[in-house]
Design a protein around this motif. Structure first.
Motif, PDB file in Angstrom:
ATOM      1  N   LEU A 184       0.833  -1.219   0.000  1.00 54.23           N
ATOM      2  CA  LEU A 184       0.000   0.000   0.000  1.00 54.23           C
ATOM      3  C   LEU A 184       0.859   1.258   0.000  1.00 54.23           C
ATOM      4  O   LEU A 184       0.574   2.229  -0.708  1.00 54.23           O
ATOM      5  N   SER A 185       1.945   1.227   0.792  1.00 50.42           N
ATOM      6  CA  SER A 185       2.758   2.437   0.956  1.00 50.42           C
ATOM      7  C   SER A 185       3.654   2.705  -0.244  1.00 50.42           C
ATOM      8  O   SER A 185       4.336   3.727  -0.300  1.00 50.42           O
ATOM      9  N   LYS A 186       3.658   1.787  -1.200  1.00 42.46           N
ATOM     10  CA  LYS A 186       4.329   2.085  -2.479  1.00 42.46           C
ATOM     11  C   LYS A 186       3.455   2.977  -3.337  1.00 42.46           C
ATOM     12  O   LYS A 186       3.937   3.778  -4.123  1.00 42.46           O
ATOM     13  N   PHE A 187       2.143   2.778  -3.186  1.00 38.83           N
ATOM     14  CA  PHE A 187       1.192   3.490  -4.050  1.00 38.83           C
ATOM     15  C   PHE A 187       0.638   4.761  -3.419  1.00 38.83           C
ATOM     16  O   PHE A 187       0.201   5.666  -4.119  1.00 38.83           O
ATOM     17  N   TYR A 188       0.616   4.788  -2.076  1.00 37.46           N
ATOM     18  CA  TYR A 188      -0.001   5.904  -1.351  1.00 37.46           C
ATOM     19  C   TYR A 188       0.935   6.370  -0.238  1.00 37.46           C
ATOM     20  O   TYR A 188       1.724   5.588   0.281  1.00 37.46           O
ATOM     21  N   ASP A 189       0.797   7.637   0.153  1.00 33.29           N
ATOM     22  CA  ASP A 189       1.379   8.096   1.410  1.00 33.29           C
ATOM     23  C   ASP A 189       0.395   7.677   2.481  1.00 33.29           C
ATOM     24  O   ASP A 189      -0.630   8.338   2.664  1.00 33.29           O
ATOM     25  N   ILE A 190       0.682   6.597   3.163  1.00 32.01           N
ATOM     26  CA  ILE A 190      -0.239   6.189   4.218  1.00 32.01           C
ATOM     27  C   ILE A 190       0.037   7.024   5.458  1.00 32.01           C
ATOM     28  O   ILE A 190       1.098   7.646   5.582  1.00 32.01           O
ATOM     29  N   SER A 191      -0.920   7.038   6.369  1.00 31.08           N
ATOM     30  CA  SER A 191      -0.845   8.016   7.462  1.00 31.08           C
ATOM     31  C   SER A 191      -1.454   7.463   8.740  1.00 31.08           C
ATOM     32  O   SER A 191      -2.284   6.541   8.709  1.00 31.08           O
ATOM     33  N   ALA A 192      -1.064   8.044   9.851  1.00 29.75           N
ATOM     34  CA  ALA A 192      -1.777   7.794  11.108  1.00 29.75           C
ATOM     35  C   ALA A 192      -3.256   8.087  10.871  1.00 29.75           C
ATOM     36  O   ALA A 192      -3.593   9.070  10.217  1.00 29.75           O
ATOM     37  N   GLY A 193      -4.106   7.214  11.368  1.00 36.45           N
ATOM     38  CA  GLY A 193      -5.546   7.383  11.147  1.00 36.45           C
ATOM     39  C   GLY A 193      -6.082   6.513  10.033  1.00 36.45           C
ATOM     40  O   GLY A 193      -7.289   6.395   9.869  1.00 36.45           O
ATOM     41  N   ASP A 194      -5.201   5.913   9.251  1.00 38.23           N
ATOM     42  CA  ASP A 194      -5.666   5.025   8.182  1.00 38.23           C
ATOM     43  C   ASP A 194      -6.021   3.651   8.738  1.00 38.23           C
ATOM     44  O   ASP A 194      -5.385   3.159   9.676  1.00 38.23           O
ATOM     45  N   LEU A 195      -7.038   3.055   8.132  1.00 34.20           N
ATOM     46  CA  LEU A 195      -7.429   1.687   8.466  1.00 34.20           C
ATOM     47  C   LEU A 195      -7.190   0.800   7.255  1.00 34.20           C
ATOM     48  O   LEU A 195      -7.317   1.263   6.116  1.00 34.20           O
ATOM     49  N   ILE A 196      -6.863  -0.462   7.513  1.00 36.61           N
ATOM     50  CA  ILE A 196      -6.807  -1.453   6.435  1.00 36.61           C
ATOM     51  C   ILE A 196      -7.753  -2.589   6.799  1.00 36.61           C
ATOM     52  O   ILE A 196      -7.619  -3.199   7.868  1.00 36.61           O
ATOM     53  N   MET A 197      -8.713  -2.836   5.920  1.00 35.70           N
ATOM     54  CA  MET A 197      -9.573  -4.014   6.079  1.00 35.70           C
ATOM     55  C   MET A 197      -8.888  -5.126   5.283  1.00 35.70           C
ATOM     56  O   MET A 197      -8.645  -4.987   4.083  1.00 35.70           O
ATOM     57  N   THR A 198      -8.526  -6.225   5.992  1.00 34.10           N
ATOM     58  CA  THR A 198      -7.517  -7.148   5.491  1.00 34.10           C
ATOM     59  C   THR A 198      -8.068  -8.337   4.709  1.00 34.10           C
ATOM     60  O   THR A 198      -7.350  -9.300   4.467  1.00 34.10           O
ATOM     61  N   GLY A 199      -9.319  -8.270   4.300  1.00 36.42           N
ATOM     62  CA  GLY A 199      -9.888  -9.339   3.490  1.00 36.42           C
ATOM     63  C   GLY A 199     -10.722 -10.308   4.295  1.00 36.42           C
ATOM     64  O   GLY A 199     -10.657 -10.333   5.527  1.00 36.42           O
ATOM     65  N   THR A 200     -11.530 -11.093   3.578  1.00 32.27           N
ATOM     66  CA  THR A 200     -12.501 -11.952   4.259  1.00 32.27           C
ATOM     67  C   THR A 200     -12.270 -13.424   3.922  1.00 32.27           C
ATOM     68  O   THR A 200     -11.895 -13.753   2.801  1.00 32.27           O
ATOM     69  N   PRO A 201     -12.491 -14.301   4.914  1.00 29.78           N
ATOM     70  CA  PRO A 201     -12.420 -15.740   4.634  1.00 29.78           C
ATOM     71  C   PRO A 201     -13.620 -16.198   3.799  1.00 29.78           C
ATOM     72  O   PRO A 201     -14.530 -15.419   3.549  1.00 29.78           O
ATOM     73  N   ALA A 202     -13.615 -17.455   3.409  1.00 30.11           N
ATOM     74  CA  ALA A 202     -14.711 -17.999   2.603  1.00 30.11           C
ATOM     75  C   ALA A 202     -16.021 -17.978   3.390  1.00 30.11           C
ATOM     76  O   ALA A 202     -16.036 -17.857   4.609  1.00 30.11           O
ATOM     77  N   GLY A 203     -17.118 -18.083   2.650  1.00 29.97           N
ATOM     78  CA  GLY A 203     -18.433 -18.209   3.286  1.00 29.97           C
ATOM     79  C   GLY A 203     -19.284 -16.966   3.203  1.00 29.97           C
ATOM     80  O   GLY A 203     -20.279 -16.853   3.910  1.00 29.97           O
ATOM     81  N   VAL A 204     -18.894 -15.997   2.346  1.00 28.52           N
ATOM     82  CA  VAL A 204     -19.702 -14.785   2.234  1.00 28.52           C
ATOM     83  C   VAL A 204     -21.088 -15.149   1.716  1.00 28.52           C
ATOM     84  O   VAL A 204     -21.267 -16.156   1.027  1.00 28.52           O
ATOM     85  N   GLY A 205     -22.062 -14.304   2.066  1.00 31.29           N
ATOM     86  CA  GLY A 205     -23.423 -14.597   1.628  1.00 31.29           C
ATOM     87  C   GLY A 205     -24.355 -13.453   1.941  1.00 31.29           C
ATOM     88  O   GLY A 205     -23.960 -12.451   2.553  1.00 31.29           O
TER      89      GLY A 205
END
Ligand code: MN
Length: 228
Positions: A184-205
């Motif tokens: 992410l930090s290659k593409f953006y200047d990330i900052s204090a206050g940023d959140l990363i939602m790290t993906g979901t396991p199987a079973g979405v519905g």
């Protein structure tokens, strides 16, 4: 004092568990297809794809415990995810330095208008209308990393009305937390206050009004959300 021509828009704050403190949010990054079994259930090959990111709007975060069924969709899905909260920014952050940038962790839902997202995918359009809509990121309170550790493994589970729908482990992430921060930090200047939602396991519905969602991740505060 600055003279504003309209009232200042509300800041997005997430409570910190066990305190009267809050974490102020700047941006919400989300990684796509980060658990192999979920990648396969969405019809993609987990081996071939480099990671990709999209964003939700900061004010899509909702800590009220209620998720109003959104308009213009009849196929809204839950995606339970570990949320990483950053306390420091930068660009080109090295993987080995990534954990120095983490304040703590929480549980979030990446609610998705799957039907609208499907149209976007098919037509090569951006995903925002399927992902970044009102109250599309229900979240619980954050727990500091100093209390829960690095969250490299541990159960991640979603129950809908007493039935377990998603049941995975954080160690099943294809792109680990330090890799996500480094990339992410290659593409953006990330900052204090940023959140990363790290993906979901199987079973979405899909969900319907009245559903009660209970998200748990080892060590973190349970997330309870009712669809209204
Ligand atoms: Mn997601």
């Amino acid at each position: 004092m600055t003279n504003l021509v309209i009232p200042e828009p509300k800041k997005t704050l997430i409570p910190v568990h066990g305190s009267d403190e809050f974490f102020p949010v700047r941006r919400v990054y989300c990684i796509g297809r980060n658990y192999a079994a979920h990648t396969i259930e969405m019809g993609f090959d987990p081996d071939k794809e480099p990671p990709f990111f999209f964003q939700k709007n900061t004010d899509n975060i909702d800590t009220s415990g209620q998720f109003p069924y959104p308009p213009e969709s009849s196929d809204v899905h839950y995606e339970l995810e570990l949320v990483v909260a950053l306390n420091k920014g930068g660009s080109n952050i090295k993987e080995e330095d990534a954990y120095d940038h983490i304040y703590g962790f929480g549980i979030g839902l990446d609610m998705t208008r799957r039907d609208l997202q499907g149209v976007c995918k098919k037509m090569g359009r951006p995903w925002e209308i399927g992902k970044a809509f009102e109250r599309s990121a229900p979240m619980g309170s954050l727990t500091p990393m100093s209390e829960v550790g690095k969250m490299e493994s541990g159960s991640i589970k979603l129950q809908v009305n007493d039935e377990v729908r998603q049941d995975g482990d954080l160690d099943m992430m294809i792109w680990k937390i330090p890799e996500q921060i480094a990339i992410l930090s290659k593409f953006y200047d990330i900052s204090a206050g940023d959140l990363i939602m790290t993906g979901t396991p199987a079973g979405v519905g899909p969900i319907v009004k009245g559903d009660k969602l209970i998200g748990t991740i080892d060590g973190l505060q349970t997330l309870n959300v009712e669809v209204v």
